[in-house]
Design an enzyme around this catalytic site. Structure first.
Site: not given
Length: 136
Positions: A46, A48-50, A52, A57, A59, A91, A94
């Site tokens: 995964n 992440e990015n600031a 959101y 993900c 997968e 999720c 995914c």
């Protein structure tokens, strides 16, 4: 049928990918590994990015690596994360992404960093799904 050595290789790949995750906001690291129709393993983590929810993900990362390498059919999937006693399953988004490349009976193993926790089929995780076969 996926043999034990391949499952172990997938788990190892997902475990290694998890350690590379970029999750500075949630601190929730996930790794995934997939086996394609050519017997090749592909991993993702995964990211992440600031902004959101613009992250990716694990997968999705593994599927992108598979497609980039020329794979088009999933033979097996491992998703590995640590949520204590809870299972870290894909999720909803995914599950649909996996369905694009998976047959209903494709095995999906859920693991934590130390143990295999549960084994599902694609159909168990996404029953009555919509997939590419609906568009042919």
């Amino acid at each position: 049928m996926v043999d034990k050595a391949v499952w172990n290789a997938l788990i190892d790949a997902a475990r290694a990918a998890r350690l590379q995750a970029h999750a500075p906001y949630s601190r929730f690291l996930v790794g995934a590994a997939v086996l394609d129709e050519h017997g090749r393993l592909h991993a993702g983590c995964n990211v992440e990015n600031a902004a959101y929810p613009q992250g990716v993900c694990a997968e999705a990362g593994a599927l992108s690596a598979m497609v980039l390498a020329g794979g088009r059919r999933l033979q097996a999937v491992v998703v590995l994360g640590d949520a204590g006693s809870a299972l870290v399953t894909p999720c909803g988004g995914c599950r649909q992404k996996l369905r694009e490349f998976a047959a209903p009976d494709t095995p999906i193993l859920i693991a934590d960093p130390l143990h295999s926790r549960a084994l599902f089929t694609m159909d168990e995780l996404l029953p009555h799904s919509f997939g590419p076969d609906h568009l042919t």
